[in-house]
Design an enzyme around this catalytic site. Structure first.
Site, short mmCIF file in Angstrom:
data_model
loop_
_atom_site.label_atom_id
_atom_site.label_comp_id
_atom_site.label_asym_id
_atom_site.label_seq_id
_atom_site.Cartn_x
_atom_site.Cartn_y
_atom_site.Cartn_z
N SER A 236 -101.78 1.27 68.08
CA SER A 236 -102.56 0.19 67.50
C SER A 236 -102.80 -0.90 68.55
O SER A 236 -103.29 -0.61 69.64
CB SER A 236 -101.83 -0.36 66.26
OG SER A 236 -102.65 -1.26 65.54
N ASP B 156 -103.92 5.86 68.38
CA ASP B 156 -104.88 5.09 67.57
C ASP B 156 -104.99 3.65 68.08
O ASP B 156 -104.77 2.69 67.32
CB ASP B 156 -104.49 5.13 66.09
CG ASP B 156 -105.71 5.23 65.18
OD1 ASP B 156 -106.77 5.67 65.65
OD2 ASP B 156 -105.60 4.88 63.99
N HIS C 183 -104.16 5.12 59.96
CA HIS C 183 -103.70 4.35 61.12
C HIS C 183 -102.18 4.18 61.18
O HIS C 183 -101.61 4.10 62.26
CB HIS C 183 -104.38 2.98 61.09
CG HIS C 183 -104.12 2.13 62.29
ND1 HIS C 183 -104.51 2.48 63.56
CD2 HIS C 183 -103.48 0.93 62.42
CE1 HIS C 183 -104.16 1.54 64.40
NE2 HIS C 183 -103.51 0.60 63.75
#
Length: 307
Positions: free
Chosen positions: A133, A160, A236
Site C-alpha cells: 500500500s 498493491d 487491497h
C-alpha cells in the site's frame, strides 16, 4: 470454515504457495532494547541454523506490522529473514516511512545479528526491499534514492502499492511520472496488484487503490526486468492476518473467499521472485509465469518485461 482453493496447484511450483519446510521464529525488538534499533521492529527468521537473505518490509498506512505476521512467516519459512519496522504515522504522506525504513536499513549491519537466534546469520550482500500500500510507495521511493542508506538494495517488491488518492493528488514524494519505464531503477522489480483494489467498498469509503496511482502505473514505469501479477478476485487488504482488527475488512472491497488464499498467493509469488533473483533458483517463478493456474487463485493479468 476451510478455504476453498480455486485452482489446483501442480507439483511443479506448488511448494512456494504453501508454508515452507523451515519453522520460523517471530522476534519483537523494541527501540529501547540493547540492540537499539531506530524503530520497533518484528523479525521473522528460520529457527534452523544457516545464513539467510534479508527482506526489509514496510507496512501500509495506519496498519501494524503485526497484521502481516502470517504472510511474512510464509516468506521466512522458505529460507529468508524478514525485518518489518513499525511506523505508525498519522500523516498521509510517505516521508516518515521512508526515513524510518532508511534508518532501519542502516542499523542492519551492526544490529540485526544480535537479535537473531544462535547459528542464524543474515546475508546482507543481497538485500531485498518490499512494501504494501503506502508502504509500497515508500519502498519505491527509498529504492529511488529519496533517503540515503549504507546498504544497496538488490531487489524491490511492491504489494498493491498506492501513490495517493488520485492521479492529481499524489502523496510526496511524487514519484509517478506517467512515462513508461521512467523509474531510475537498475534492480529487478515485482509488482503484485489486486483486482478489487480499485473498486469502492461502499459509498462511504473511496477505493483503497485507485486507478492512476495503483499497481498498474507502478509496473508501467518500471524498467526490465519487471513482473506484474494481479490477484483478480481479492482486495487491497486481503493479505492481512485473520486476526487483524475487523475494521480492516470494512474500508476496502474484499474478496468473497478467505484471506488464507490471498496470503498463500502473495507469499508464494514473493518467494518465487526472491528465489529467482537473489538465489538463482528460477524454476518456481518461470512455472508461475508459464502457467498462472498453478496459483491458489486466479492471476490475471500476468505480465513481465525482461529487456
Amino acid at each position: 470454515m476451510a478455504c476453498e482453493i480455486i485452482n489446483t496447484p501442480s507439483a511443479t511450483a506448488a511448494s512456494v504457495f504453501d508454508y515452507g519446510k523451515l519453522y520460523v521464529d517471530t522476534i519483537p525488538v523494541k527501540q529501547g532494547d540493547e540492540s537499539s534499533p531506530p524503530k520497533d521492529i518484528l523479525v521473522f527468521c528460520p529457527k534452523v541454523a544457516g545464513t539467510y537473505t534479508v527482506v526489509l518490509f514496510i507496512q501500509g498506512y495506519l496498519l501494524s506490522n503485526t497484521y502481516y505476521t502470517q504472510l511474512l512467516q510464509h516468506v521466512a519459512s522458505h529460507g529468508f529473514i524478514v525485518v518489518a519496522p513499525q511506523s505508525i504515522v498519522l500523516s498521509p504522506y510517505s516521508e516518515e516511512d521512508i526515513t524510518s525504513a532508511a534508518a532501519v536499513t542502516n542499523w542492519l549491519s551492526d544490529g540485526l545479528q544480535s537479535v537473531l537466534p544462535t547459528g542464524v546469520e543474515p546475508n546482507l550482500d543481497k538485500l531485498a526491499l518490499a512494501g504494501h500500500s503506502r508502504g509500497g510507495h515508500a519502498a519505491f521511493s527509498l529504492a529511488l534514492g529519496h533517503a540515503e542508506t549504507n546498504l544497496k538494495f538488490s531487489l524491490l517488491m511492491g504489494i498493491d502499492p498506492v501513490a495517493g488518492p488520485s492521479k492529481c493528488c499524489q502523496i510526496p514524494p511524487k514519484i509517478l511520472t506517467y512515462e513508461p519505464s521512467s523509474f531510475e531503477l537498475e534492480i529487478p522489480v515485482l509488482v503484485i496488484g489486486t483486482g478489487l483494489g480499485s473498486e469502492q467498498k461502499n459509498i462511504l469509503f473511496p477505493a483503497c487503490a485507485p486507478d492512476g496511482v495503483n499497481h498498474k502505473e507502478f509496473y508501467n514505469e518500471c524498467k526490465p526486468p519487471c513482473y506484474h501479477f494481479v490477484v483478480t478476485n481479492y482486495g487491497h487488504l486481503d493479505m492481512l492476518d485473520d486476526a487483524a482488527p475487523k475494521i480492516t475488512k470494512c474500508v476496502c472491497k474484499n474478496g468473497t473467499n478467505c484471506r488464507e488464499i490471498m496470503r498463500k498467493t502473495t507469499g508464494g509469488i514473493m518467494t518465487a521472485f526472491l528465489k529467482a533473483y537473489l538465489l538463482g533458483l528460477e524454476g518456481d517463478l518461470k512455472a508461475i509465469v508459464d502457467d498462472p493456474h498453478i496459483a491458489p487463485t486466479k492471476l490475471d493479468p500476468v505480465s513481465y518485461r525482461l529487456e
